[in-house]
Motif scaffolding. Structure first.
Motif, short mmCIF file in Angstrom:
data_model
loop_
_atom_site.label_atom_id
_atom_site.label_comp_id
_atom_site.label_asym_id
_atom_site.label_seq_id
_atom_site.Cartn_x
_atom_site.Cartn_y
_atom_site.Cartn_z
N ALA A 476 0.82 -1.20 0.00
CA ALA A 476 0.00 0.00 0.00
C ALA A 476 0.85 1.26 0.00
CB ALA A 476 -0.93 -0.02 1.22
N ASP A 477 2.06 1.15 0.53
CA ASP A 477 2.96 2.29 0.55
C ASP A 477 3.83 2.38 -0.69
OD1 ASP A 477 4.51 0.09 0.96
OD2 ASP A 477 5.39 0.76 2.86
N THR A 665 4.46 -32.10 8.67
CA THR A 665 5.84 -32.50 8.93
C THR A 665 6.72 -31.26 8.80
OG1 THR A 665 5.41 -34.69 8.06
CG2 THR A 665 7.71 -34.02 8.15
N ALA A 666 7.83 -31.28 9.50
CA ALA A 666 8.73 -30.12 9.48
C ALA A 666 9.03 -29.69 8.05
CB ALA A 666 10.02 -30.46 10.21
N ASP A 667 8.92 -28.38 7.84
CA ASP A 667 9.22 -27.76 6.55
C ASP A 667 8.26 -28.19 5.46
OD1 ASP A 667 10.54 -25.98 4.97
OD2 ASP A 667 12.28 -27.23 4.57
N GLU A 668 7.03 -28.56 5.85
CA GLU A 668 6.02 -28.94 4.88
C GLU A 668 4.75 -28.11 5.06
OE1 GLU A 668 7.29 -30.22 2.33
OE2 GLU A 668 5.91 -31.90 2.15
N THR A 669 4.90 -26.95 5.73
CA THR A 669 3.74 -26.12 6.00
C THR A 669 3.89 -24.78 5.26
OG1 THR A 669 3.51 -27.10 8.18
CG2 THR A 669 2.35 -25.03 7.79
N VAL A 670 2.81 -24.38 4.63
CA VAL A 670 2.76 -23.06 4.02
C VAL A 670 1.56 -22.31 4.59
CG1 VAL A 670 3.89 -23.76 1.89
CG2 VAL A 670 1.40 -23.88 2.05
N MET A 671 1.68 -20.99 4.56
CA MET A 671 0.56 -20.16 4.99
C MET A 671 0.24 -19.20 3.86
SD MET A 671 -0.67 -17.11 6.32
CE MET A 671 -2.22 -16.83 7.15
N PHE A 672 -0.99 -19.30 3.35
CA PHE A 672 -1.43 -18.35 2.34
C PHE A 672 -1.95 -17.12 3.06
CE2 PHE A 672 -1.75 -22.50 0.30
CZ PHE A 672 -0.95 -22.28 -0.81
N ARG A 673 -1.30 -16.01 2.83
CA ARG A 673 -1.61 -14.78 3.56
C ARG A 673 -3.05 -14.31 3.32
NH1 ARG A 673 4.06 -12.12 1.68
NH2 ARG A 673 5.34 -12.81 3.43
N LEU A 674 -3.54 -13.71 4.36
CA LEU A 674 -4.88 -13.14 4.26
C LEU A 674 -4.86 -12.00 3.24
CD1 LEU A 674 -7.81 -12.77 5.24
CD2 LEU A 674 -6.91 -11.22 7.00
N THR A 675 -5.71 -12.10 2.26
CA THR A 675 -5.88 -11.04 1.25
C THR A 675 -7.37 -10.78 1.11
OG1 THR A 675 -3.91 -11.91 0.12
CG2 THR A 675 -5.27 -10.33 -1.09
N MET A 792 -6.75 -1.01 2.40
CA MET A 792 -6.31 -1.54 3.69
C MET A 792 -4.99 -0.88 4.06
SD MET A 792 -5.67 -5.51 4.83
CE MET A 792 -4.23 -5.74 3.81
N THR A 793 -4.88 -0.42 5.27
CA THR A 793 -3.66 0.27 5.73
C THR A 793 -3.08 -0.48 6.91
OG1 THR A 793 -5.05 1.71 7.11
CG2 THR A 793 -4.45 2.51 4.90
N THR A 814 -1.25 -10.23 3.74
CA THR A 814 -0.65 -9.93 2.45
C THR A 814 0.22 -8.68 2.53
OG1 THR A 814 -1.10 -9.40 0.15
CG2 THR A 814 -2.71 -8.61 1.76
N HIS A 815 1.31 -8.73 1.83
CA HIS A 815 2.19 -7.58 1.75
C HIS A 815 1.82 -6.69 0.56
CE1 HIS A 815 5.62 -9.62 4.23
NE2 HIS A 815 4.45 -9.58 4.86
N GLY A 816 0.82 -7.11 -0.16
CA GLY A 816 0.38 -6.34 -1.31
C GLY A 816 -0.69 -5.32 -0.94
N LYS A 817 -0.98 -4.48 -1.86
CA LYS A 817 -1.99 -3.45 -1.66
C LYS A 817 -3.38 -4.06 -1.79
CE LYS A 817 -3.24 1.21 -3.25
NZ LYS A 817 -2.89 2.29 -4.21
N VAL A 818 -4.22 -3.80 -0.78
CA VAL A 818 -5.58 -4.31 -0.78
C VAL A 818 -6.52 -3.13 -0.96
CG1 VAL A 818 -7.37 -5.54 0.51
CG2 VAL A 818 -4.98 -6.27 0.66
N GLN A 819 -7.28 -3.09 -2.02
CA GLN A 819 -8.23 -2.03 -2.31
C GLN A 819 -9.29 -2.59 -3.25
OE1 GLN A 819 -6.15 1.04 -4.44
NE2 GLN A 819 -5.80 -0.26 -6.23
N HIS A 820 -10.30 -1.82 -3.44
CA HIS A 820 -11.26 -2.23 -4.44
C HIS A 820 -11.11 -1.30 -5.64
CE1 HIS A 820 -13.87 1.17 -3.58
NE2 HIS A 820 -13.95 0.80 -2.29
N ALA A 821 -11.71 -1.66 -6.73
CA ALA A 821 -11.60 -0.85 -7.95
C ALA A 821 -12.27 0.50 -7.73
CB ALA A 821 -12.23 -1.58 -9.13
#
Length: 981
Positions: A476-477, A665-675, A792-793, A814-821
């Motif tokens: 967002a920045d 199992t160790a090193d088999e986990t991913v987290m999909f960020r909230l967007t 989102m800020t 999410t590290h990305g910019k969240v906005q609507h059109a």
């Protein structure tokens, strides 16, 4: 030989009257057979008989014992012939008067060796009529056998030979004859024997020597064996040979056990002696057999052995531990007995650990099976295969179903062979010593590794798969940040996690290996199963390894707490399965016949071994936010071994057990960020100047399975489980004025237009879940067209070194910019002045159209009210999708027409059934957009249906067209295929 010469006759006649006349004569073999033995005058008889010899000159010979011959002529030679044999005088001091007396063996041991030589010599020259030769033989007989012979020979030498022969010539002849006799007369018969191989084979050495101590040459002889032995040369118990001038050895082989008498015989002339009342004589006998024997012990045993080597020192399930045997003999026991067939019993032992030659014994193993083999010669071979192996009952009891080709476990199987008399047929026991007990013990060459099954292993690493990922996302920045972030224990993150932006490439790196089944401390092709082409000694190569199937699954939609607990349980060895709420997102399958690292990715640009395939209804670019885990399985039931090895898979084949990688199992986990997906709706789309407006922010799921992230509280009493605190988000809303014209149309864009003017700002803070949030009211005082825009800020900076909880929260967002059109219809507020009539624009569609011949022609009718400024109009035709408006597809934009009430749009031809709607755009004389119709309005919707066919119809002709046929007024138009944002 020679005859009595006439010129000597007078001398012999003259001497006939002398009373003391004497002659030396040889003896006879058989008494009473002398030729004219009754004649009184020996001189006349010799002359009449014609016996060869020499006459000495007339004279006197006196002996030391008082006997003498006075004035007598002496005749030296053959004195008589008896039975065809020459007889010679051996009593010189006695007058010969005839052959009366008794013939017998030579008994004087002192003179017997010389008598034997002279017997050979006299027989050798029995038919020789030479006077000198016979005179020399007679002289030798007097020298060697006659006690008074030397005195007599001295007297003859003194008288001299009547025919003039010199004494030197005479003695030279004597010496020559004597040497001949010594060289050709056996004087010593030596017999030796020796064992060469046990007591079963050996040599006998007959040594027939002459008087010079040399081997006789040219003498026929016979050697015989009496007892259980035969000569190798003849295969019988007899050899007839002839002596050579060197040692002769004759090999023998025992045919049984016992004593053997070995004899040597040859034929030789023996001296015979006439014991007479007057003069004793000597003559040779006819050839007589001379023999000697000795006795020795023989044993017809040998020591068979086996050299064995398993046909394949590494076998796999379905193959028997076959053995190759080569029969030999222990050299100390002799070579193989012809006709002997020896049996051996082999015992197959199972060892859990690899046996060590020289240290491991059969007591360390378990008897598994037996086999019997037989050999009938040195170098004979035997092969033991599955058909000749008998399983041990005790082993089968412990391992039901075990067969030679279906051994129960991975381990080492060793053949141990034994030979004892008790294993032999009754008629073969004789060939082995009674105490013979041979065994080859536990040998490395006799050991094979049986691989019942292989055991693949899988370790996988999400972090390794994303290690080189360089993708970024703009925040967002405006800052570009990595789309992928690998978790760190320093961040107090209780899970080993890789954090991903939605839409990221899905990756995992799998390391496939096998366990060390043969215990050699390394994993290689010996720990892998092989195809049919890879069976056999030295044929197990990496290229022949079986191909195995690996299945991977991605489960998602889980909370941090679930992931954290699952990782703890997995690390503790507990059985973990995905929770009920877990969603099966994607699967991947790959096959390989090699260990190594394998990348599985959703992008073919990664050149993966396999691609993740989304499950039905799953979009890999929009996976549920929350925690997900990769799970890999290598199951027996999924393997195609029947075509590779000929064996169908089972619970423990081709793998000892299925491989199931536990979730999280160790090193088999991913987290999909909230967007989150943002939307908003104003309280009123139209207000009058001076009225208030309120906006409602909708924080929605982009995926119905999205999970709102949490992080643990910090102020927790020790020992308590920390409560989950939901992530708190802030949103910033801005109300922009877009146009002074309340009827101005606003197009949806990804960014705020430059001409938009910010008129109001507000914040919605501490949003901790999906939902709708309302702003405070705001009064609009100026007419025009307005639009809300929300962003989102995030207030979390993610300082993982100093604020680990903030860092954890930051990773999950999410590290990305969240906005609507910008320009959403639901976010537009139109403020009008009351006195100003509003331009009303709408259209009237056809409602429902039937498709004929694969086409339907659509058009729209423009309806205008209070729109004097309207100059031109254009029409958009959209195809409506299931679900929300974001999936609608723009079909075409027509060319512009004059904006008049009731004007029709250009006709558009479509070829697909479905729901379509029109949106109109109206422009003023300057080209400014005056109005843009809303989407999905009922009066703008057209339904295209198939024409119902009559029951007797034969169908309709399909139209094949590459694009959409656009028609109408010849106006230019643009064709786009765009998805609404």
């Amino acid at each position: 030989m020679g005859s009595t010469h006439n010129d000597r006759h007078w001398a012999r006649t003259l001497a006939a009257g002398v009373a003391a006349a004497a002659t030396l004569a040889a003896g006879m073999l058989v008494a009473g057979t002398a030729d004219a033995a009754d004649m009184r005058d020996p001189f006349e008889r010799s002359i009449q008989n014609g016996n060869p010899g020499l006459w000495a000159n007339l004279g006197t010979i006196t002996f030391s014992n008082g006997h003498k011959y006075e004035n007598t002529a002496q005749s030296l030679g053959v004195i008589d012939r008896v039975n065809g044999k020459n007889a010679y005088c051996i009593e010189a001091d006695t007058l010969y008067t005839g052959t009366a007396g008794t013939w017998g063996d030579w008994t004087d041991e002192r003179t017997k060796p010389d008598a034997q030589r002279l017997a050979w010599l006299t027989d050798r020259h029995n038919d020789d009529r030479d006077d000198l030769t016979q005179a020399a033989i007679a002289g030798l007989i007097h020298q060697k056998l006659d006690p008074m012979g030397n005195e007599y020979m001295s007297g003859v030498q003194r008288l001299g030979w009547a025919d003039g022969t010199s004494w030197d010539t005479y003695t030279a002849k004597m010496n020559s004859l004597w040497n001949e006799a010594v060289a050709n007369t056996p004087t010593n018969l030596d017999m030796k024997y020796q064992y060469t191989i046990g007591q079963r084979k050996g040599l006998v050495t007959p040594s027939i020597m002459n008087g010079n101590g040399q081997y006789m040459s040219g003498m026929p002889f016979r050697i015989m064996l009496q007892g259980p032995a035969v000569f190798d040369q003849t295969g019988t118990d007899t050899i007839d040979g002839t002596t050579t001038n060197k040692k002769q050895d004759f090999a023998w082989t025992a045919t049984g056990n016992g004593k053997v008498t070995w004899s040597v015989s040859y034929k030789g002339n023996q001296p015979r002696k006439l014991t007479s009342p007057n003069q004793n004589l000597m003559a040779p006998s006819d050839p007589e057999t001379v023999s000697k024997n000795i006795q020795f012990e023989v044993r017809n045993n040998f020591k068979p052995t086996i050299q064995s080597d398993q046909s394949d020192h590494r076998i796999e399930y379905g193959h028997a531990p076959e053995d190759d045997l080569t029969w030999h003999v222990d050299p100390t026991g002799g070579d193989w007995i012809q006709g002997a067939t020896i049996k051996s019993t082999g015992t197959l032992y199972y060892f859990a650990n690899k046996p060590v030659e020289g240290r491991t014994t059969v007591r360390d193993g378990v008897k598994a099976a037996t086999a019997t083999a037989a050999g009938d010669r040195d170098g004979a071979t035997s092969h033991v295969d599955a058909a000749s192996i008998t399983m041990d009952p005790g082993f089968v009891k412990a391992h039901p179903g075990a067969t030679p080709s279906s051994l129960p476990a991975t381990g080492w199987y060793t053949w141990v062979w034994q030979i004892t008399p008790g294993m032999q047929d009754a008629n073969m026991k004789q060939y082995l010593p009674a105490d013979y007990d041979w065994s080859d013990n536990v040998l490395e060459a006799e050991t094979t590794l049986h691989v019942r099954s292989m055991q693949p292993t899988i370790t996988s690493s999400v972090s390794a798969a994303y290690k080189t990922d360089q993708s970024t996302v703009a925040g967002a920045d405006g800052t570009e940040r990595p789309s992928v972030q690998i978790g760190s224990a320093a961040a107090s993150d209780k899970t080993d996690v890789v954090y991903l932006e939605k839409g990221s490439v899905i990756r995992d790196k799998v390391t496939l290996g096998v366990t060390d089944v043969n215990g050699d401390g390394k994993t290689d092709t010996a720990d892998w199963l092989h195809t049919k082409d890879g069976q056999g000694e030295g044929r197990e190569t990496e290229a022949n390894q079986i191909t195995i199937r690996v299945n991977g699954t991605l489960y998602g939609g889980m909370t941090r707490e679930q992931a954290e607990q699952a990782q703890k349980d997995t690390a503790a060895g507990k059985t973990v399965e995905p929770p009920k709420q877990a969603v099966k997102l994607a699967t991947a399958t790959f096959t390989t016949n090699k260990a190594g690292d394998y990348l599985i990715s959703s992008s073919d640009e990664d050149k993966p071994v396999a691609q993740w395939k989304a499950e039905d209804g799953v979009d890999l670019t929009n996976l549920p936010s929350g925690y997900a885990t990769f799970v890999f399985d290598i199951a027996n039931k999924d393997q195609d071994t029947e075509s590779q090895t000929g064996i169908e898979p089972s619970d423990d084949y081709p793998f000892a057990k299925d491989v199931h990688e536990a979730p999280f199992t160790a090193d088999e986990t991913v987290m999909f960020r909230l967007t989150p997906k943002l939307d908003s709706t104003v309280s009123s789309k139209e207000v009058k100047a001076g009225e208030t407006t309120v906006d409602k922010l909708v924080v929605a799921k982009t995926n119905e399975k999205d999970v709102w992230p949490t992080y643990p509280e910090t102020n927790v009493t020790e020992g308590e489980i920390p409560k989950a605190t939901p992530l708190s988000l802030d949103f910033h809303g801005v109300l922009y004025k877009v146009s002074d014209d309340p009827s101005a149309a606003i197009e949806e864009t990804d960014t705020v237009p430059e001409n938009a003017v910010k008129v109001h700002e507000t914040d919605i803070k501490d949003v901790t879940g999906f939902g709708t949030y309302t702003t405070d009211s705001f009064t609009l005082t100026e007419s025009g067209t307005y639009a809300w825009h929300w962003v989102m800020t995030p207030s979390l900076t993610g300082d993982q070194n100093h604020n680990p909880l903030a860092a954890l929260a930051w990773r999950q967002l999410t590290h990305g910019k969240v906005q609507h059109a910008f320009g959403l219809a639901s976010e537009i507020v139109r403020v009008r002045k009351p006195e100003t009539p509003r331009c009303e624009v709408s259209t009237r569609s056809q409602g429902e159209v039937t498709m004929e011949n694969g086409r339907a022609d659509l058009h729209d009718e423009l309806l205008l009210r209070n729109c004097e400024q309207a100059a031109k109009a254009e029409f958009e035709l959209w195809k409506q999708a299931d679900g929300d408006q974001s999936g609608d597809v723009l079909i075409t934009v027509t060319g512009k027409v004059d904006a008049k009430d009731g004007v029709h749009s250009p006709t558009v031809t479509v070829h697909e059934t479905g729901t379509y709607y029109w949106r109109e755009k109206v422009y003023d004389q300057t080209g400014r957009l005056v109005s843009y119709g809303d989407a999905r309005k009922p009066n703008e919707t057209v339904t295209v249906r198939e024409k119902q066919l009559a029951s007797t119809g034969t169908g309709v002709l399909p139209a094949v067209m590459a694009g959409m046929l656009l028609a109408g007024l010849g106006a230019a138009f643009a064709l786009r295929n765009r998805r609404r944002a």
